[in-house]
Structure formats: C-alpha cells, structure tokens
Design an enzyme around this catalytic site. Structure first.
Site, PDB file in Angstrom:
ATOM      1  N   TYR A  94     140.813  -9.180 105.246  1.00 53.88           N
ATOM      2  CA  TYR A  94     139.762 -10.189 105.214  1.00 53.88           C
ATOM      3  C   TYR A  94     140.330 -11.512 104.679  1.00 53.88           C
ATOM      4  O   TYR A  94     140.112 -12.577 105.261  1.00 53.88           O
ATOM      5  CB  TYR A  94     138.609  -9.708 104.336  1.00 53.88           C
ATOM      6  CG  TYR A  94     137.519 -10.737 104.160  1.00 53.88           C
ATOM      7  CD1 TYR A  94     136.467 -10.823 105.077  1.00 53.88           C
ATOM      8  CD2 TYR A  94     137.550 -11.630 103.096  1.00 53.88           C
ATOM      9  CE1 TYR A  94     135.484 -11.779 104.937  1.00 53.88           C
ATOM     10  CE2 TYR A  94     136.570 -12.586 102.946  1.00 53.88           C
ATOM     11  CZ  TYR A  94     135.532 -12.657 103.865  1.00 53.88           C
ATOM     12  OH  TYR A  94     134.565 -13.606 103.718  1.00 53.88           O
ATOM     13  N   GLU A 119     113.929 -12.608  96.853  1.00 54.86           N
ATOM     14  CA  GLU A 119     114.076 -12.505  95.411  1.00 54.86           C
ATOM     15  C   GLU A 119     115.563 -12.581  95.078  1.00 54.86           C
ATOM     16  O   GLU A 119     116.344 -11.769  95.565  1.00 54.86           O
ATOM     17  CB  GLU A 119     113.525 -11.143  94.977  1.00 54.86           C
ATOM     18  CG  GLU A 119     113.039 -11.075  93.571  1.00 54.86           C
ATOM     19  CD  GLU A 119     111.679 -11.736  93.382  1.00 54.86           C
ATOM     20  OE1 GLU A 119     111.037 -12.128  94.388  1.00 54.86           O
ATOM     21  OE2 GLU A 119     111.272 -11.877  92.212  1.00 54.86           O
ATOM     22  N   LYS A 176     109.294  -3.831  94.338  1.00 51.55           N
ATOM     23  CA  LYS A 176     109.146  -5.139  93.703  1.00 51.55           C
ATOM     24  C   LYS A 176     110.338  -5.317  92.759  1.00 51.55           C
ATOM     25  O   LYS A 176     110.428  -4.681  91.712  1.00 51.55           O
ATOM     26  CB  LYS A 176     107.832  -5.161  92.913  1.00 51.55           C
ATOM     27  CG  LYS A 176     107.502  -6.497  92.314  1.00 51.55           C
ATOM     28  CD  LYS A 176     106.105  -6.447  91.700  1.00 51.55           C
ATOM     29  CE  LYS A 176     105.798  -7.734  90.963  1.00 51.55           C
ATOM     30  NZ  LYS A 176     106.768  -8.026  89.893  1.00 51.55           N
TER      31      LYS A 176
END
Ligand SMILES: [Zn+2]
Length: 670
Positions: free
Chosen positions: A37, A174, A115
């Site tokens: 990479y 989030e 959540k």
C-alpha cells in the site's frame, strides 16, 4: 511519461488506493500488505509532485493539509440537525410506537441501529466528492470542521459509485474514538501532564475542536454514517436500503442495523445488545429506533425539538452496589491529594472493580459517604468507575465518617487548600511522593528518555535520600547504583551512560521534563520556539505570553509561579552546570544550495524523490517540477523522458543521482 499518461496513472492509482482504503478502514479486510500500500501511495505522491496541476482535494494524498485555523467558520444547516427524543423507559418506546401507528394507519417498518457515544456531524458531497462537514451546533448553525473530518481515514473523500442519485447527498454520522485509541490518548496525555479526557465522547469532541488538522490526524478518530436526512432520489424509499447502498459506496455505515416489523422484535434487539455491547470496540449507550420509509417520515414530521419518527432508547448506566472498606489518599506528582475508595471487589460490566474515584473532600461530604457504607458505583463512558451515592437503608450504625487527613500521608507536611479550590495539596517540594513522580516524569520517554531509571529503582533512591531533586540524577555514580538491589555493575554502567546521553536532549524536552504544572510537550515546544532560552522564559511577563498562539493564561501563570520559587531557580542553575541544554538550537544546515533550482526526473535508485527534494530544501535550494532556462540542475535517474530532452536542448547542467549525492556530501563537509 507525458502529461496525458501521468493523468491516467494518477486516476488509476487513486482508484486503487481508495479501494484499498475502503477495504482496510471501512470493511476491516485489507487484501494487500501495508508496504505494498505504501508503495502505491508513494508512487501517486511522486507523480503528483511532478505534475502538481493534477492535485485535487479528493486525492488520497491530500487528507491532511493546511495551516492551523484561527477559528471555525459557522455554516447554516440545510436540514435542521435535531437531536432525538431519548428515554430510559420501555413504556415510552411503546407510547412512541402507538403514536406512530395512529398517525400512519399503514404498516410500519422500523430501522433499529446502535447508538454510538460520539459527536454528531453532517457531511455534504458534491459530484461524489466530500465538500463540507460540520458539527451539529445548535441544530441550525454548526461549525465548519471539514479539514478535521478529512483526516478520518474511513471517511471517503470520493465515493466509490457513479450512482447519480447519491452524488450530491448529505449524510450524517457519529464521529467516535474507539476504546483502544481513548486509552492510548489518555496515557499519552498523562505522560505529558495534560488533563485527561473523562470519557470517549469528550475525547472525540475535544479532538474535533482542534484547530490544527495535523494534530487531529493523530487522534485515531473514526466515523459511522447513520442518517440520510433527505430522500436521495425517486428510487430510494427505504432509509435502511439507502444506508446499505452507501455502505457499498465507500461509507462506513453504522454496523448491526436491523429492520423490525413489530415492537417485540425491537425489544428483543434491545435485550440482545444490553450486555453484548460491552464486547464492541466502541461505546454504545443505547439503540435508535426510526421509521424506515422516507415518505412516512415526511408525514410524521417534526416537533420543535425532534423528529416524530424516531426515538432513542438508552440503557441505564451500569451500576453495582458494594461495600466501601476504606478510603486512601494518593499524592500526585504535582502534590494534589486525591481520595480513592477501596471497595469489596464487585463485577461491573465485565471487569472486577475494587477502586473508584471520590474526586475530592467536598464530594465525599456532599454525598455523605462513610466508611463501611454500601455504595453505588457507576461506570459510564469513563474508564475509572465513580461512587455515585450511598444506600442509606443498609446502614447498620457501624459506619464512620471519613476525616480527610490534615497532613501528607507520604511526607507528613501539613496539607494546604487554596481558596476556591476543591483539592488539598502537599506543597512540600521535598515530599518523596512528588520527588518520585517528578523524577519518573523527567526520565520518561517524552522527556529526557533515561532508560533504566524505572519505578522500583527511583523509589529506592528517593527513600534512601540519595536522590532529593532532579539534579541529583546527574550526581549518581556507577558505584552508588551498583550497591542497589538487583543492580549489577553492567546495568549500573548502562544507566550512567544513558543519564549522560540525556544531557544532549534538546531544550524543549528539558523544559517538558521539569514538570511545571500544565506544561506538556506541546506547550514546551511553543515556549521554546517563542523564547529560545530558559533565561527569556523565566523573565517573561503576562503580556509576552499573550502574543504566542496556543499559550493561554493558565500556562502563563504556571510558568510565572514556577520561576517565583527560589528553589526552582536554583535547580535550573544546577542543571545548567551539569551541562543540560537550556537554549533552543535551530538545526541550521549550511545553505550551500541557496538560490539554486533543481528538477528531478526519472527513477532514482537510492532515495525516493520526496526525500531528494527535502535535501535540496534543507540546504537552501528549491526543488521545482518544470524544466526551464532558469533551472540550475536537472537530476536524471533511470528512464528520464521529456525533461531530459528539454534540458539537453536548453543546455542545462544535467547530473546523475550519484553526482547529486556527491554534491551534498561535499557541501556538508565543505
Ligand atoms: Zn508530601
């Protein structure tokens, strides 16, 4: 390579790198090795450096960039960013369901998601490219934190899809800090004597508020996308399907989404995650239940505060009850004395807890916590549990009030409490708890990096009075050390060598090592850059500090207080005599390439191009990309193409990589 080929190569490399990023950071399933990479990335960087015209903001090489901002711009949200109604009660979830069904008549499908405890942000894409990101703010206006968000590697700078309905989408998510990154961040802050983040959410929020994106990049933030505020186009009806489609387009969508037809399924799912959430690497504090269909959402609409089509169910904080055996007090490096509750060990969310923080004296009195009390302890997002209250019904009369010690448990000196401060302090600078802390800090890797000066040895040396202050470290001899337990001649000599070596540490490390309250490594760096020497730091007045960006009133006061103390001034005098560095040495290389321009072309054998260019800059030269009459040197590697031809035509001086390296070597010596 000509321009057209370069462009083609750049496009191909970016696509390839973006796909690898997606597999690594979003799917967690890399299919190439890191070094492969890195090679692709370097190659892209090289071509882009050669053809800077082709650099665009969505290139994977451009994630982290720009100078620190002076502040964030305010933007207005196109769709208000409301928070959800939230509840701890299953009854209220039932009421929510009743209201929804009453209004809709038709059948309802709920989309249920975890959540995650983090910071809500919104992301705007234009033509598939990330353009703008902002915080929620007050729901109407938020802060433009685009540069900070770009550093999050799981956030796609360009989508991996050509779907036109998604190309100009707004998505919300989030930003969170994984538990591991949180622990590492706080450990690092502790080493640098910076205030710790209380929980994962604070750490994420604090990181997003940094004005320097380069610093944000080191925090290890991540993002889950969980909301599409508007129906993206006529072919998207279900929010759930939209999220899945986004997931396939490069976004890291919130994991474990579920569609539920009935409320019973919702409750099953709530129960399923109640304990299982502990095993996740991020903090989950509840579930979000949303009507799935975009049209139905529209019909349900909004109240002034929140959408009518969604509710958040929060799990009650994890608590346990156990008996408080006693309270001990700990003396920190800065002399702060903190009470700690010693508990009968109790199991709480997967770990055994036997200590909890009591913060300070006032807190103990306010909560009326007594020895032998049964106390309720709670673990929120915090790592260290806290005592939230007392079970007074279980008192038997055997409880005793805790009397905060009047004297330091370590040195016996009277404790002091400054007006308006909640903490008791030991202000005896020869207190061994503080000396020990100060020495361990001084020797730590972030500061003087003295290998071998560990906890046990320092304890021993301080207890015996051999080391009473930082300068005593430099008075140690191999003979004294060899007498210590478990210390052979060899390790004694090694330690002396490593103490000697520390004298070469730069001023900013020394300043950090002094352990002045509130002066972490960052502040040290800024102070050293601004003042250049300890003499100037010690004489600085308030107004001198106020001109340095990043240095606030607290730091300024800390420095001023430190140098008011005669003992501290003497310590610095002594350390100076020992040969420690108290002046900022700018590592200024000889500028023997001053004003000269260099073009690199072809493949270099011994160094990558970026390094070669850095060398040129270091010695005052300018690496440039295009050959012209003004070019001083053209450095040609293997397979040099058109630039070589052009240089030849212009009669420029063409040198090989070896000649370039010789030039550097000669210049350095010269
Ligand atoms: Zn003390």
């Amino acid at each position: 390579m000509n321009k057209r080929e370069a462009k083609k190569q750049i496009d191909r490399l970016r696509k390839e790198i973006n796909t690898h990023n997606y597999h690594y950071h979003v799917l967690n399933q890399p299919f190439i090795k890191d070094y492969e990479y890195d090679k692709l990335y370097k190659k892209l960087q090289d071509i882009e450096n050669q053809y800077p015209d082709f650099i665009t903001p969505d290139s994977p090489t451009q994630r982290i960039g720009g100078q620190p901002l002076a502040g964030f711009k305010t933007i207005e949200h196109s769709v208000r960013m409301l928070s959800l109604d939230n509840t701890y009660s299953e009854e209220e979830v039932r009421d929510f369901d009743k209201r929804v069904r009453k209004q809709l008549v038709k059948r309802v499908v709920y989309e249920v998601t975890l959540k995650v405890d983090g910071v809500a942000v919104t992301l705007h894409y234009r033509n598939g490219v990330f353009e703008l990101g902002a915080t929620r703010g007050d729901g109407v206006h938020g802060d433009d934190i685009t540069l900070n968000l770009r550093t999050i590697k799981s956030l796609p700078l360009r989508m991996l899809t050509d779907d036109q309905e998604l190309a100009n989408i707004e998505v919300r998510g989030e930003v969170f800090l994984p538990k591991k990154a949180f622990v590492a961040l706080n450990r690092q802050r502790e080493e640098q004597s910076m205030p710790l983040f209380a929980n994962l959410r604070n750490a994420a929020a604090g990181s997003l508020k940094l004005l320097d994106a380069r610093e944000v990049a080191h925090r290890g933030l991540d993002i889950f996308v969980h909301t599409v505020p508007r129906q993206p186009g006529p072919s998207y009806h279900s929010h759930y399907d939209t999220l899945l489609r986004l997931g396939a387009s490069g976004f890291k969508i919130i994991p474990h989404i579920k569609q539920c037809q009935h409320l019973d399924e919702v409750f099953d799912y709530i129960n399923e995650w109640r304990n299982a959430r502990e095993t996740l690497e991020y903090e989950v504090d509840g579930l979000v239940i949303k009507v799935d269909d975009f049209k139905q959402r529209e019909r349900l609409g909004y109240t002034i505060k929140s959408p009518r089509w969604a509710i958040a169910y929060k799990y009650p904080a994890r608590q346990a009850i156990t008996q408080l055996q006693n309270i001990s007090v700990q003396v920190g490096r800065t002399g702060r004395v903190t009470p700690v509750a010693n508990l009968n060990p109790v199991s709480l969310s997967g770990t055994t807890v036997s200590h909890a923080t009591l913060h300070n004296d006032d807190e103990i009195r306010r909560k009326d916590i007594r020895l032998n009390d049964y106390v309720i302890i709670e673990k929120g997002g915090e790592i260290i549990p806290k005592v939230v209250g007392v079970v007074k019904e279980r008192r038997t009369g055997k409880e005793r009030k805790f009397i905060f010690p009047k004297t330091c448990p370590v040195c016996g000196e009277k404790l002091v409490r400054l007006p308006e401060k909640a903490d008791w302090r030991c202000v005896n600078s020869s207190c061994s708890a503080q000396i020990r802390g100060a020495i361990l800090h001084f020797a730590s890797r972030q500061a003087m990096d003295i290998e071998g000066l560990g906890y046990v040895l320092v304890n021993n040396l301080v207890d015996l009075g051999i080391v009473k202050s930082l300068d005593d470290i430099y008075r140690l001899t191999a003979a004294t050390l060899a007498e210590r337990e478990r210390m052979g001649n060899k390790s004694a000599e090694n330690l002396i060598a490593s103490i000697e070596k520390s004298k070469a540490k730069p001023f900013k490390k020394v300043l950090h090592g002094l352990g002045i309250p509130n002066i972490g490594i960052n502040a040290s760096h800024l102070l050293v850059e601004a003042f250049g020497s300890i003499d100037r730091v010690s004489k600085a007045k308030h107004e001198d500090f106020s001109e340095i960006p990043g240095i606030g009133e607290i730091i300024a006061q800390s420095i001023i207080d430190y140098f008011k103390n005669k003992k501290n001034r003497q310590l610095i005098k002594n350390l100076k005599q020992m040969g420690l560095c108290f002046v900022h040495k700018k590592s200024k290389a000889k500028q023997f390439l001053a004003g000269k321009t260099f073009v690199f072309t072809g493949e270099l054998a011994n160094m990558i191009r970026a390094d070669a260019q850095a060398q040129v800059r270091k010695y005052g030269g300018h690496p440039i990309s295009a050959v012209s009459k003004q070019t001083d040197f053209v450095v040609c590697g293997a397979n040099s193409g058109s630039k070589y031809d052009k240089a030849k035509k212009l009669g420029l001086s063409i040198i090989s990589e070896k000649e370039f390296l010789d030039m550097l070597e000669k210049g350095e010596k010269g």
